[in-house]
Structure formats: structure tokens, C-alpha cells
Design a protein around this motif. Structure first.
Motif, PDB file in Angstrom:
ATOM      1  N   ARG A 197      30.442  46.509  42.668  1.00  0.00           N
ATOM      2  CA  ARG A 197      29.289  45.667  42.401  1.00  0.00           C
ATOM      3  C   ARG A 197      28.715  44.971  43.691  1.00  0.00           C
ATOM      4  NH1 ARG A 197      31.147  47.313  37.788  1.00  0.00           N
ATOM      5  NH2 ARG A 197      31.099  46.184  35.730  1.00  0.00           N
TER       6      ARG A 197
ATOM      7  N   LEU B  97      30.015  48.498  31.277  1.00  0.00           N
ATOM      8  CA  LEU B  97      31.476  47.997  31.037  1.00  0.00           C
ATOM      9  C   LEU B  97      31.834  48.850  29.965  1.00  0.00           C
ATOM     10  CD1 LEU B  97      30.450  45.513  32.722  1.00  0.00           C
ATOM     11  CD2 LEU B  97      31.748  44.281  31.241  1.00  0.00           C
TER      12      LEU B  97
ATOM     13  N   ASN C 101      39.666  41.537  43.649  1.00  0.00           N
ATOM     14  CA  ASN C 101      38.670  41.365  42.460  1.00  0.00           C
ATOM     15  C   ASN C 101      39.409  41.710  41.278  1.00  0.00           C
ATOM     16  OD1 ASN C 101      36.556  41.728  40.806  1.00  0.00           O
ATOM     17  ND2 ASN C 101      35.827  43.215  41.763  1.00  0.00           N
ATOM     18  N   PRO C 102      40.319  41.066  40.920  1.00  0.00           N
ATOM     19  CA  PRO C 102      41.099  41.362  39.569  1.00  0.00           C
ATOM     20  C   PRO C 102      40.294  41.180  38.242  1.00  0.00           C
ATOM     21  CG  PRO C 102      41.427  38.891  39.939  1.00  0.00           C
ATOM     22  CD  PRO C 102      40.404  39.616  40.879  1.00  0.00           C
ATOM     23  N   PRO C 103      41.037  41.976  37.102  1.00  0.00           N
ATOM     24  CA  PRO C 103      40.100  41.811  35.881  1.00  0.00           C
ATOM     25  C   PRO C 103      40.101  40.367  35.568  1.00  0.00           C
ATOM     26  CG  PRO C 103      42.433  43.142  35.818  1.00  0.00           C
ATOM     27  CD  PRO C 103      42.289  42.605  37.249  1.00  0.00           C
ATOM     28  N   TYR C 104      38.925  40.025  35.073  1.00  0.00           N
ATOM     29  CA  TYR C 104      38.830  38.369  34.768  1.00  0.00           C
ATOM     30  C   TYR C 104      37.879  38.312  33.609  1.00  0.00           C
ATOM     31  CZ  TYR C 104      34.559  39.219  37.713  1.00  0.00           C
ATOM     32  OH  TYR C 104      33.457  39.555  38.439  1.00  0.00           O
TER      33      TYR C 104
ATOM     34  N   GLU D 241      27.754  42.009  43.810  1.00  0.00           N
ATOM     35  CA  GLU D 241      28.184  40.607  44.056  1.00  0.00           C
ATOM     36  C   GLU D 241      29.776  40.697  44.678  1.00  0.00           C
ATOM     37  OE1 GLU D 241      27.445  41.793  40.897  1.00  0.00           O
ATOM     38  OE2 GLU D 241      28.809  41.417  39.392  1.00  0.00           O
TER      39      GLU D 241
ATOM     40  N   ALA E 167      40.850  47.647  34.261  1.00  0.00           N
ATOM     41  CA  ALA E 167      40.309  46.814  35.506  1.00  0.00           C
ATOM     42  C   ALA E 167      39.274  45.561  35.204  1.00  0.00           C
ATOM     43  CB  ALA E 167      39.469  47.823  36.363  1.00  0.00           C
ATOM     44  N   LEU E 168      39.095  45.564  33.997  1.00  0.00           N
ATOM     45  CA  LEU E 168      38.019  44.580  33.792  1.00  0.00           C
ATOM     46  C   LEU E 168      38.457  43.332  32.933  1.00  0.00           C
ATOM     47  CD1 LEU E 168      35.171  46.727  31.923  1.00  0.00           C
ATOM     48  CD2 LEU E 168      35.030  45.375  33.995  1.00  0.00           C
TER      49      LEU E 168
HETATM   50  N1  GLN Z   1      31.975  42.031  37.750  1.00  0.00           N
HETATM   51  C1  GLN Z   1      32.375  42.590  36.618  1.00  0.00           C
HETATM   52  C2  GLN Z   1      31.408  42.462  35.386  1.00  0.00           C
HETATM   53  O1  GLN Z   1      31.627  41.369  34.781  1.00  0.00           O
HETATM   54  C3  GLN Z   1      33.653  42.518  36.254  1.00  0.00           C
HETATM   55  C4  GLN Z   1      34.559  42.845  37.295  1.00  0.00           C
HETATM   56  C5  GLN Z   1      36.227  42.542  37.005  1.00  0.00           C
HETATM   57  O2  GLN Z   1      36.551  42.045  36.134  1.00  0.00           O
HETATM   58  N2  GLN Z   1      36.618  42.330  38.169  1.00  0.00           N
HETATM   59  O3  GLN Z   1      30.670  43.284  35.165  1.00  0.00           O
END
Ligand code: GLN
Length: 286
Positions: free
Chosen positions: A90, A198, A182-185, A92, A205-206
Motif C-alpha cells: 500500500r 481486503l 507492517n503487522p496485521p492490525y 501508506e 496478514a490483515l
Molecule cells: N493497511 C491495510 C488496510 O487496512 C491493512 C494492512 C495490515 O493489516 N497490516 O487496508
């Protein structure tokens, strides 16, 4: 079927797909750049090309991300192969790379770690821009590591060593000057997981736990064990997680903690320095 020109197939797509997406798919099928596409509206497609394009348009209408359909995505100043095994890089996340590059010296060796490499976009971009750095890239998914390795070979980044494992598990007692991730968040019940690109990306990974902070908490808790004095930890996080990330870094005794906004003005990356007092000038931003 009657032969069709570039102008005709693009017109036929109409409003079903964003023009920029249709153009990227057609560029991919014809193996031409955007300039060719725009300056040769009268170019005739073979029937095979027309059929392939139509199939891709159909998949795009079903929601498939363009990056998966064409198998690549631009990130920073490089083009990465992507597959459904990896998150699509991405814009960002380029901010995370920029911050890391500001901190990594370009005139001497340093040890850099990326946790959760996916396509390898972050690790490889850093490795290419800092040829003296030794980069380690960790991912749990062997399929993702295969994509990352392939990208490193294609882009000739040979200062990276790839490690299969969960976060810090396979790093024994190694120390790093900078850890980036850039972990899953995304929170596991976040409606966005059911929307847009998504839906097609690897959930592992998300999403990360009820509030999306499980992996970030784990990384912040263990990072000090793997950081050299004055080493930095930089993390990408969700649009509403900056304050919580800074609080977690503070609680773990990091210093020089700060967050940076992405192009949309959303605080998107946060980080801090470990044991900064031990050697204040060694690895600090200019
Ligand atoms: N930036 C991503 C999104 O919300 C999520 C990536 C992540 O979880 N590292 O589309």
C-alpha cells in the motif's frame, strides 16, 4: 468474433470497471505501456488477447484486486510481483520505508530486521537503498517467503536473508539496529475485511485479535531483546491505533517516541528508540 481495436474494447468496458483499472489490465494483456495504449487506439487485438482481457474484466467486476490479476504492484520506486499469498503493498507503507531510510546510515553497515515481509516490499526497498545494510526478513508463511525471495532475485537485492518463523522465534540472540514491521492490525470483526481488496487478501496478514493490536503488542513486548542500544522499532498501525501504540512503547521504556501521518493525514506509523541514552548519536535521525 470480429477483430477489435484498443479503443473498441475500452469503450465496451464502459462504466463497469474504473477506466484506470481497465487500462492496466489491457496493458498487461498486450504487454505494452500506458503511452502505447493511449497513442494507438486503432491497434487491433488478436482474438486470444480480446478473450483474455474480457475474462480479466469479468474478474475485476467480481471484485478481484487489479494487483492480483496482473501479478504485480508498484511500491516506492520498484515493481513487486504479488500473489494471493501476500498482502498488496500500500502507498501508506512507503512512509514506513521513508522513516527507516532516514534512520539507516548509508555509509556504514547496519543490521535491519523486517517482521512479516509478505511480498518483501519493505525489506527489499530498504536493502536496495542501503546496500551496506544486512537485512533479515521474517515471515510465517512459506508461500509469502517464496514471493519475497523471487522479488529479491528479480530486483537483485542480495543483502537480505530470509527466515521462516513466527515473529522473533527463529532469531535466537541476534541484535538489530532497526526493526520495522507492517503487522496485521485490523480488528477481527472490522467490516472492512468484508470489503474491497481486503476480501481477497490473506486474512492472516490483515487481522489480529479483537482490537487488532495482538501482533503489535507482541512485537513491542519482545523487540527490546533484539534491539542494539539506541536501535529503533518502527511500526505501521491502524488509523485509530497511534495513541495506543505510543502508550505501549512508553510502557516498555522506549524513548524518542513519535508518530507520523500518511498522505491522508492519518497517524499511520509510530516508533521509538531503545536504550537511547547509552549512545545517543549513533542511530538518530539527522
Ligand atoms: N493497511 C491495510 C488496510 O487496512 C491493512 C494492512 C495490515 O493489516 N497490516 O487496508
Amino acid at each position: 468474433m470480429q477483430s477489435q481495436t484498443i479503443a473498441q474494447v475500452l469503450t465496451a468496458v464502459g462504466r463497469n470497471v474504473a477506466p484506470v483499472d481497465a487500462q492496466m489490465l489491457l496493458q498487461h494483456v498486450l504487454n505494452v505501456n500506458r503511452t502505447f495504449l493511449l497513442t494507438h487506439p486503432e491497434h487491433v487485438l488478436t482474438s486470444q488477447q480480446a478473450a483474455t482481457f474480457l475474462k480479466l474484466i469479468q474478474q475485476r467486476i467480481e471484485g478481484w484486486p487489479v494487483a492480483y490479476l496482473i501479478g504485480k504492484r508498484e511500491f516506492y520506486d520498484l515493481i513487486f510481483d504479488v500473489s494471493e499469498a501476500v498482502l498488496i503493498p500500500r502507498p501508506e507503507t512507503e512512509l514506513l520505508v521513508e522513516w527507516a531510510l532516514e534512520l539507516i546510515p548509508d555509509n556504514k553497515p547496519s543490521n535491519i530486521l523486517e517482521l512479516g515481509v509478505g511480498s518483501g516490499a519493505i525489506a527489499i526497498t530498504i536493502a536496495k537503498h542501503r546496500p551496506q545494510a544486512h537485512v533479515a526478513g521474517v515471515d510465517l508463511s512459506v508461500d509469502a517467503l517464496a514471493v519475497a525471495r523471487q522479488n529479491a532475485i528479480k530486483l537483485q537485492a542480495d543483502n537480505i536473508n530470509w527466515v521462516a518463523g513466527s515473529w522473533f522465534d527463529e532469531l535466537s540472540d541476534r541484535k538489530f539496529d532497526l526493526i520495522v514491521s507492517n503487522p496485521p492490525y485490523v480488528a477481527e470483526n472490522d467490516a472492512h475485511l468484508q470489503q474491497g481488496d481486503l476480501r481477497f487478501e490473506p486474512q492472516v496478514a490483515l487481522s489480529a485479535g479483537l482490537h487488532g493490536l495482538a501482533c503489535i503488542m507482541h512485537i513491542i513486548r519482545l523487540a527490546p531483546q533484539y534491539l542494539s542500544d539506541a536501535g529503533w522499532l518502527l511500526l505501521e498501525h491502524g488509523y485509530d491505533q497511534a495513541a495506543e501504540c505510543r502508550r505501549l512503547l512508553e510502557e516498555r521504556d522506549f524513548s524518542n517516541i513519535c508518530s507520523h501521518p500518511d498522505l491522508a493525514g492519518i497517524m499511520r506509523v509510530s516508533g521509538g528508540q531503545w536504550n537511547a541514552r547509552a549512545d545517543c548519536n549513533r542511530f538518530k535521525p539527522q
